[in-house]
Design a protein around this motif. Structure first.
Motif, PDB file in Angstrom:
ATOM      1  N   PRO A  54       0.776  -1.287  -0.013  1.00  0.00           N
ATOM      2  CA  PRO A  54      -0.050  -0.565   0.270  1.00  0.00           C
ATOM      3  C   PRO A  54       0.841   0.970   0.221  1.00  0.00           C
ATOM      4  O   PRO A  54       1.817   1.341   0.755  1.00  0.00           O
ATOM      5  CB  PRO A  54      -0.671  -0.160   1.351  1.00  0.00           C
ATOM      6  N   ALA A  55       0.656   2.063  -0.952  1.00  0.00           N
ATOM      7  CA  ALA A  55       1.328   3.155  -1.081  1.00  0.00           C
ATOM      8  C   ALA A  55       0.687   4.074  -2.101  1.00  0.00           C
ATOM      9  O   ALA A  55       1.202   5.665  -2.115  1.00  0.00           O
ATOM     10  CB  ALA A  55       2.994   3.330  -1.737  1.00  0.00           C
ATOM     11  N   GLY A  56      -0.745   3.786  -0.863  1.00  0.00           N
ATOM     12  CA  GLY A  56      -1.719   5.509  -1.445  1.00  0.00           C
ATOM     13  C   GLY A  56      -1.965   6.280  -0.266  1.00  0.00           C
ATOM     14  O   GLY A  56      -2.950   7.452  -0.203  1.00  0.00           O
ATOM     15  N   GLY A  57      -1.213   6.273   0.639  1.00  0.00           N
ATOM     16  CA  GLY A  57      -1.182   7.489   2.377  1.00  0.00           C
ATOM     17  C   GLY A  57      -0.848   8.800   1.345  1.00  0.00           C
ATOM     18  O   GLY A  57      -0.195   9.289   0.242  1.00  0.00           O
ATOM     19  N   SER A  58      -1.851   9.597   2.892  1.00  0.00           N
ATOM     20  CA  SER A  58      -0.977  11.369   2.059  1.00  0.00           C
ATOM     21  C   SER A  58       0.123  11.659   3.519  1.00  0.00           C
ATOM     22  O   SER A  58       0.745  12.570   3.154  1.00  0.00           O
ATOM     23  CB  SER A  58      -2.414  12.789   2.326  1.00  0.00           C
ATOM     24  N   GLY A  59       0.400  11.032   4.263  1.00  0.00           N
ATOM     25  CA  GLY A  59       1.152  11.381   5.483  1.00  0.00           C
ATOM     26  C   GLY A  59       1.061  12.324   6.217  1.00  0.00           C
ATOM     27  O   GLY A  59       1.952  13.831   6.226  1.00  0.00           O
ATOM     28  N   ARG A  61       0.943  12.740   9.106  1.00  0.00           N
ATOM     29  CA  ARG A  61       1.520  12.763  10.453  1.00  0.00           C
ATOM     30  C   ARG A  61       2.905  13.754   9.950  1.00  0.00           C
ATOM     31  O   ARG A  61       4.618  13.771  11.052  1.00  0.00           O
ATOM     32  CB  ARG A  61       1.615  11.688  11.224  1.00  0.00           C
ATOM     33  N   ALA A  98      -0.101   0.057  -4.485  1.00  0.00           N
ATOM     34  CA  ALA A  98      -1.504   0.522  -4.988  1.00  0.00           C
ATOM     35  C   ALA A  98      -1.013   2.687  -4.257  1.00  0.00           C
ATOM     36  O   ALA A  98      -0.500   2.536  -3.624  1.00  0.00           O
ATOM     37  CB  ALA A  98      -2.127   0.353  -4.083  1.00  0.00           C
ATOM     38  N   GLY A 125      -6.759   3.081  -2.481  1.00  0.00           N
ATOM     39  CA  GLY A 125      -7.780   3.147  -2.196  1.00  0.00           C
ATOM     40  C   GLY A 125      -8.309   4.597  -0.785  1.00  0.00           C
ATOM     41  O   GLY A 125      -7.046   4.716  -1.015  1.00  0.00           O
ATOM     42  N   VAL A 126      -9.113   4.868  -0.747  1.00  0.00           N
ATOM     43  CA  VAL A 126      -9.304   6.635   0.473  1.00  0.00           C
ATOM     44  C   VAL A 126      -8.699   6.105   1.589  1.00  0.00           C
ATOM     45  O   VAL A 126      -8.194   6.650   2.486  1.00  0.00           O
ATOM     46  CB  VAL A 126     -10.553   7.298   0.568  1.00  0.00           C
ATOM     47  N   THR A 127      -8.846   4.671   1.864  1.00  0.00           N
ATOM     48  CA  THR A 127      -8.160   4.404   3.142  1.00  0.00           C
ATOM     49  C   THR A 127      -7.177   3.410   2.946  1.00  0.00           C
ATOM     50  O   THR A 127      -6.651   2.413   1.744  1.00  0.00           O
ATOM     51  CB  THR A 127      -9.219   3.620   4.857  1.00  0.00           C
ATOM     52  N   SER A 131      -6.601   1.026  -0.691  1.00  0.00           N
ATOM     53  CA  SER A 131      -5.174  -0.161  -1.227  1.00  0.00           C
ATOM     54  C   SER A 131      -5.759  -1.464  -0.655  1.00  0.00           C
ATOM     55  O   SER A 131      -4.959  -1.828  -2.254  1.00  0.00           O
ATOM     56  CB  SER A 131      -4.339   0.930  -0.374  1.00  0.00           C
ATOM     57  N   ASP A 158       4.020  -2.715   4.321  1.00  0.00           N
ATOM     58  CA  ASP A 158       3.929  -0.597   3.520  1.00  0.00           C
ATOM     59  C   ASP A 158       5.023  -0.783   2.935  1.00  0.00           C
ATOM     60  O   ASP A 158       6.586  -0.232   2.847  1.00  0.00           O
ATOM     61  CB  ASP A 158       4.076   0.550   5.275  1.00  0.00           C
ATOM     62  N   ALA A 159       4.690   0.388   2.052  1.00  0.00           N
ATOM     63  CA  ALA A 159       5.590   1.255   1.259  1.00  0.00           C
ATOM     64  C   ALA A 159       6.819   1.829   1.635  1.00  0.00           C
ATOM     65  O   ALA A 159       7.569   2.054   1.849  1.00  0.00           O
ATOM     66  CB  ALA A 159       4.799   1.646   0.045  1.00  0.00           C
ATOM     67  N   LYS A 265       7.468   2.095  10.501  1.00  0.00           N
ATOM     68  CA  LYS A 265       7.241   2.727   9.943  1.00  0.00           C
ATOM     69  C   LYS A 265       8.193   4.254   9.879  1.00  0.00           C
ATOM     70  O   LYS A 265       7.670   4.601  11.490  1.00  0.00           O
ATOM     71  CB  LYS A 265       5.477   2.606  10.056  1.00  0.00           C
TER      72      LYS A 265
HETATM   73  N1  LIG Z   1      -5.693   5.422   2.200  1.00  0.00           N
HETATM   74  C1  LIG Z   1      -4.403   4.768   2.490  1.00  0.00           C
HETATM   75  C2  LIG Z   1      -3.148   4.948   3.623  1.00  0.00           C
HETATM   76  C3  LIG Z   1      -2.645   4.556   3.596  1.00  0.00           C
HETATM   77  N2  LIG Z   1      -1.639   4.342   2.753  1.00  0.00           N
HETATM   78  C4  LIG Z   1      -0.261   3.235   2.809  1.00  0.00           C
HETATM   79  O1  LIG Z   1      -0.216   2.379   3.961  1.00  0.00           O
HETATM   80  C5  LIG Z   1       0.894   2.393   4.044  1.00  0.00           C
HETATM   81  C6  LIG Z   1       0.824   2.831   6.581  1.00  0.00           C
HETATM   82  O2  LIG Z   1      -0.167   3.635   6.360  1.00  0.00           O
HETATM   83  P1  LIG Z   1       0.560   4.957   7.061  1.00  0.00           P
HETATM   84  O3  LIG Z   1       2.040   4.488   7.944  1.00  0.00           O
HETATM   85  O4  LIG Z   1      -0.615   5.378   8.047  1.00  0.00           O
HETATM   86  O5  LIG Z   1       0.379   6.339   5.971  1.00  0.00           O
HETATM   87  P2  LIG Z   1      -0.263   8.058   5.632  1.00  0.00           P
HETATM   88  O6  LIG Z   1      -1.636   7.844   5.844  1.00  0.00           O
HETATM   89  O7  LIG Z   1       0.209   7.969   4.783  1.00  0.00           O
HETATM   90  O8  LIG Z   1      -0.047   8.498   6.993  1.00  0.00           O
HETATM   91  P3  LIG Z   1      -0.842   9.257   8.033  1.00  0.00           P
HETATM   92  O9  LIG Z   1      -1.468   8.487   8.297  1.00  0.00           O
HETATM   93  O10 LIG Z   1       0.057  10.174   8.942  1.00  0.00           O
HETATM   94  O11 LIG Z   1      -1.262  10.511   6.801  1.00  0.00           O
HETATM   95  C7  LIG Z   1       1.339   3.413   3.791  1.00  0.00           C
HETATM   96  O12 LIG Z   1       2.795   3.106   2.934  1.00  0.00           O
HETATM   97  C8  LIG Z   1       0.852   4.337   3.231  1.00  0.00           C
HETATM   98  O13 LIG Z   1       0.858   4.981   2.251  1.00  0.00           O
HETATM   99  C9  LIG Z   1      -2.403   3.767   1.573  1.00  0.00           C
HETATM  100  O14 LIG Z   1      -1.961   2.512   0.339  1.00  0.00           O
HETATM  101  N3  LIG Z   1      -3.599   3.922   1.092  1.00  0.00           N
END
Ligand SMILES: Nc1ccn([C@@H]2O[C@H](COP(=O)(O)OP(=O)(O)OP(=O)(O)O)[C@@H](O)[C@H]2O)c(=O)n1
Ligand SMILES: O=C(CO)[C@H](O)[C@H](O)COP(=O)(O)O
Length: 447
Positions: A54-59, A61, A98, A125-127, A131, A158-159, A265
């Motif tokens: 999964p690599a779809g997060g916005s980071g 934090r 993703a 996906g959105v979570t 993803s 996790d990516a 992570k």
């Molecule tokens: N909609 C999302 C949210 C997270 N991830 C991925 O899940 C992994 C672990 O999640 P997390 O550390 O929570 O990443 P983020 O959601 O990007 O960080 P934050 O919670 O700080 O926004 C990351 O590789 C992130 O890119 C994802 O693929 N799709």
């Protein structure tokens, strides 16, 4: 048929509900997983293994505009390190990443630039759970336009956990084949407490009895795919634990595997600095010394090499007699010692070789060109004029991720002073290699 683990304690516990596969006959060594070695001869089956990242997060934090998986470490995006860690494991056949539609092109560029192989992209996906589900769908045979084949075991990783090693991947895959699911864990650093609504302590957990769940995790594909298909919108929206989905929807009790501290992570900005330090340390373990003079115990170049060996006792100092081999072994640090001449001919030969090898695609390669300041041989002004060319060379090779520095070692007649110069030289070399500071390229430092 040879069983696993060798001399193990008999049949595994009751198997996963969806198992119906091969029971406890496990492919449980790297050679077996790659289809070679003694186990394969004995007839054990190697599971087909794929990975979903999964690599779809916005980071959020991390607090920077760039999603953390794309943040540069030594000028290369974090996700490329994670891909590198997975793709060097020969028995992982497919890697599905993703990413958001918005970052799809950027991801394609990363794959091309860093020459990653065997990667498929899907839209995230959105979570995180959504993803991962999208990644799994790309591997499932029931999906239209499915180009990949369904693996027996799937790793979820996790990516943003770049330091995953083959041994822990092997352990989770082996355990997943036996138990249906497995995941890496770590001891808790802080105690977990539960606050009540008024913000006061409700209760606290006994730290020694709990663990932090990390990644990688691995699952029989049918188990985790079924869990995702069955799980509620609430789980997909708010869940954070894949092992829990396997338990809740498929009654699979995941095997927990002790992981290393480096599995953490990347979450906050400080984690990027920590990751950079780890990478720098890893690529600074070997220095290759190339010399323009024949082997001679007495000459000053050899004495500098000896000084490096004595001063940097944690680093492997090798002589560059078989440069091709040393480059193949992925040494990222070179000291080019010029004893006979005060030009860059030898350094240039080395730079050409490094450029041709593509060694610097993944990590910045450090080259330190050492000259001796012996006032007697060549007039100082003329020598300096030659040496200043290093600026241009450094600018040129920086384009291919090679960091070139110059080092002038004062070469007095006085033995004690010379010894001090060599020691200083060794210290400067160590610092340049450790820091990989691109601001100092093309500089002539003096020891
Ligand atoms: N909609 C999302 C949210 C997270 N991830 C991925 O899940 C992994 C672990 O999640 P997390 O550390 O929570 O990443 P983020 O959601 O990007 O960080 P934050 O919670 O700080 O926004 C990351 O590789 C992130 O890119 C994802 O693929 N799709
Ligand atoms: O450590 C993990 C165990 O599965 C996951 O990486 C973690 O739970 C991801 O959650 P979040 O996206 O909330 O950080």
């Amino acid at each position: 048929m040879e069983s696993w683990p060798p001399g193990g304690s008999g049949p595994a516990e009751a198997g996963p509900r969806l198992r119906g596969l091969r029971g406890a006959d496990l492919a449980a060594s790297a050679s077996l997983l790659s289809g070679a070695g003694a186990g394969a001869e004995a007839g054990c089956s190697a599971p087909a293994v794929a990975a979903v990242l999964p690599a779809g997060g916005s980071g959020e934090r991390m607090g920077v505009p760039t999603p953390k998986q794309f943040c540069p470490i030594l000028e290369r995006p974090l996700i490329s390190y994670t891909l590198q860690a997975l793709e060097r494991v020969s028995w992982i056949k497919d890697i599905v990443v993703a990413v958001t539609g918005e970052n799809m092109e950027a991801m394609k560029c990363i794959i091309q630039r860093y020459q990653h192989k065997g990667i498929s992209l899907v839209e995230s996906g959105v979570t995180r759970h959504r993803s991962i589900f999208n990644g799994l769908k790309a591997l499932a045979e029931d999906q239209p336009n499915c180009r990949l084949s369904k693996p027996e075991v799937v790793i979820i990783h996790d990516a943003v956990r770049p330091f995953v090693e083959e041994d822990v991947l092997l352990k989770v895959v082996t355990a997943a084949k036996e138990h249906g699911a497995a995941g890496a864990i770590r001891p808790l650093v802080s105690t977990v407490i539960s606050p009540s609504v008024d913000g006061c302590l409700d209760h606290s957990l006994e730290r020694a009895r709990h663990r932090a769940s990390e990644m990688p995790q691995a699952f029989l594909f049918d188990v985790i795919y079924e869990a995702y298909q069955q799980c509620s919108d609430y789980d997909l929206e708010f869940g954070t634990e894949c092992l829990h989905l396997a338990l809740k929807y498929c009654h699979i009790k995941a095997k927990l595997i002790e992981g290393s501290p480096d599995l953490w992570k990347v979450t906050y900005k400080r984690d990027l600095y920590a990751a950079e330090s780890i990478i720098k340390e890893r690529i600074s373990q070997q220095i290759c010394v190339v010399m323009d003079a024949k082997e001679d115990e007495e000459h000053v170049g050899h004495r500098l090499e000896e000084m490096l060996k004595n001063e940097l006792n944690h680093v492997k100092v090798t002589s560059g007699r078989d440069l091709q081999q040393i480059i193949l072994e992925q040494c990222y640090n070179f000291v080019c010692v010029n004893v006979m001449t005060s030009d860059f001919e030898e350094t240039q030969k080395l730079l050409n070789m490094l450029e041709e090898s593509n060694l610097s695609i993944l990590y910045p390669v450090v080259v330190i060109s050492v000259q001796f300041l012996d006032y007697e041989s060549v007039p100082f002004g003329q020598k300096m004029e030659n040496l200043m060319q290093i600026r241009e060379f450094a600018k040129e090779v920086k384009k291919t991720n090679i960091l070139l520095y110059g080092l002038l070692v004062y070469y007095p007649q006085d033995e004690q002073k010379l010894q001090e110069s060599l020691r200083q030289g060794a210290t400067i070399i160590a610092a340049l290699i450790k820091e990989r500071n691109s601001g100092l390229i093309g500089q002539l430092l003096v020891a």
